[in-house]
Design a protein around this motif. Structure first.
Motif, PDB file in Angstrom:
ATOM      1  N   SER A  39       0.831  -1.214   0.000  1.00 33.82           N
ATOM      2  CA  SER A  39       0.000   0.000   0.000  1.00 33.82           C
ATOM      3  C   SER A  39       0.861   1.258   0.000  1.00 33.82           C
ATOM      4  N   SER A  40       2.002   1.216   0.683  1.00 35.89           N
ATOM      5  CA  SER A  40       2.891   2.380   0.681  1.00 35.89           C
ATOM      6  C   SER A  40       3.454   2.632  -0.703  1.00 35.89           C
ATOM      7  N   ARG A  65       0.776   4.197  -2.798  1.00 32.15           N
ATOM      8  CA  ARG A  65       0.646   5.644  -2.556  1.00 32.15           C
ATOM      9  C   ARG A  65       1.788   6.406  -3.232  1.00 32.15           C
TER      10      ARG A  65
END
Length: 521
Positions: free
Chosen positions: A72-73, A76
């Protein structure tokens, strides 16, 4: 009265002689057993299983959590990269068509845009020229990148998809390359650093590991208490079984009152405790029935032996009276009377032995007084020498008295039986030594001979009643087969022990008795 013991003893010794010295060697079983690791207890197994499951679950949760967080990082970061490309496109849209006149200033066009983050890398890559690259410092300035780092950015394919690359000493980056529509044959590459993403991911992994280890320690502590409490009924079952194993169940009236303090609550442990209590009750009933049966047999033997003494004495008396009659008797009648007299003597000895064993089995105490065991040994060896002059007899004892607390008559019988065994069951010329010592508050008597030895198969049951080395009931006239059984019964009744060790060329009967208070030390 001397009772030489087992009449099959001589045959067993001769058989041991024919087998040779190697026959006494015993195989060593389980030689490597001492090197084996002890098995784990149930408590340790349960704790290891719980710990293993916790470690496995924690590892799976940690790996999945770290992977999801990192993914998820990165997603982003890719979104930020798309935004940076969009801002660069807005800056490029205000420029004239074609490649800018000054290529060295090209990276500044896409970096000097409001909103671009510090640490962003940018490169313009023409199809037929050297790429130009720059980056934004922490102070917001735009500086050029060396050409070899610009080549790293130029290698990113212009497919519109983010890629992870390593840009020299600057570290890992997430790069995106697109074909610029405003400028022919020119690609624009933007890259954002992965350092913060990697640092956050590492911090999360460390945090999960610390929390998992702390949770494992707490779980093991609580699990140990819970498992110990859950297994406490098993500990009570074990303690009860240990106490039962120490009870003298082999003789006498057995009072098996031990029970496990556990309720049958339907659990496995409760059912086990209840079943164990029922088993103890069944064993107690069986032992009680066995004791009652043995008491009946002992009473019968004692009563029968007592009742047989009078008729046997009468038979012997009438035989002697008839033989002493003044008139001449035929030779066959004289022989018959002598046989009746000798057999009545033998039957009387057997009855006396059975009566003695029955009384000892009933637990009747012997007459205890201070007895000089050394004097008894000297007298007994002297009697044996008179009875067996073809053997070599000797006494090995100190000059000082060896005083024990016991029954004088019965101790004389023990010595006579042991010496008679050595005389009757060894060949002529055998050396027999009676060795008497004292140590640790006990007197030790060893009857040692250099005869052929005792067969291993007979050795374990040598002190049983009527134990035979062969199928015959008697191999020596006058022997009752109860001599060694009487030895053991008398010695144990006086709180002593008797044992035997034998190999071809050396047999040792050992009797140990507690010393009287006056002889200790």
């Amino acid at each position: 009265m001397t009772h030489p013991g087992d009449p099959g003893y001589a045959a067993a010794r001769r058989e041991a002689t024919t087998r040779g010295p190697d026959a006494s060697a015993e195989p060593v079983d389980g030689a490597g057993a001492s090197g084996r690791r002890r098995p784990w207890t149930l408590r340790r197994r349960l704790l290891v299983i719980v710990a293993s499951l916790l470690v496995a679950v924690s590892a799976v949760v940690g790996v999945v959590s770290v992977a999801v967080f990192h993914s998820s990082s990165v997603a982003r970061l890719d979104a930020n990269l798309d935004s940076a490309i969009s801002r660069a496109n807005v800056a490029i849209a205000g420029q004239p068509p074609g490649f800018p006149g000054n290529p060295d200033e090209a990276p500044s066009l896409v970096l000097n845009v409001p909103g671009q983050e510090a640490g962003t890398l940018a490169a313009l890559v023409p199809d037929d020229g050297e790429p130009r690259a720059g980056y934004i410092t922490e102070e917001g300035r735009v500086l050029d990148l060396p050409q070899h780092l610009a080549q790293k950015l130029a290698a990113v394919p212009a497919d519109g998809e983010p890629h992870s690359i390593k840009v020299g000493d600057l570290g890992d980056y997430r790069a995106l390359a697109v074909q610029e529509a405003e400028w022919d044959r020119v690609s624009i590459v933007l890259a954002l650093p992965l350092a913060e993403v990697d640092a956050a991911t590492s911090q999360l992994a460390i945090t999960i590991s610390i929390v998992a280890l702390a949770g494992l320690a707490v779980a093991l502590g609580l699990g140990s208490l819970i498992v110990t409490r859950a297994l406490s009924p098993l500990a009570r079952v074990t303690a009860t079984a240990q106490r039962v194993s120490e009870l003298p169940l082999d003789r006498g009236d057995v009072a098996l009152a031990e029970r496990v303090d556990v309720d049958d609550d339907g659990t496995e442990v409760g059912r086990l405790g209840s079943a164990f209590n029922r088993m103890l009750g069944h064993v107690a009933s069986a032992l009680t029935a066995r004791e009652q049966s043995e008491q009946k047999v002992r009473r019968f033997v004692a009563d029968a032996s007592h009742e047989l003494r009078t008729p046997l004495a009468s038979i012997r008396g009438y035989a002697e009276l008839t033989r002493l009659h003044g008139g001449e008797l035929p030779e066959d009648v004289v022989h018959a009377l002598s046989r009746i007299e000798s057999e009545s003597v033998r039957m009387t000895e057997l009855v006396e032995d059975l009566l003695l064993l029955a009384r000892l089995d009933e637990g009747r105490e012997l007459v205890h007084s201070e007895v000089d065991l050394r004097a008894l040994v000297v007298d007994a060896v002297g009697d044996a020498q008179a009875a067996g002059p073809d053997h070599e007899w000797s006494v090995d004892a100190a000059e000082s008295p060896v005083v024990v607390s016991g029954d004088d008559a019965r101790l004389r019988q023990v010595l006579a039986n042991l010496l008679a065994n050595a005389r009757l069951h060894t060949p002529a010329g055998t050396a027999v030594t009676a060795r008497l010592t004292k140590a640790d508050g006990r007197a030790r008597l060893d009857i040692v001979d250099d005869g052929p030895g005792i067969d291993e198969g007979l050795r374990d049951r040598l002190f049983e009643r009527f134990a035979r080395g062969d199928a015959s009931r008697s191999r020596r006239a006058g022997s009752t087969g109860l001599g060694l059984a009487i030895v053991r019964a008398v010695v144990e009744a006086q709180h002593g022990t008797v044992s035997v060790e034998s190999k071809p060329g050396r047999t040792v009967f050992t009797v140990e008795l507690p010393l009287a208070a006056a002889s200790v030390g």
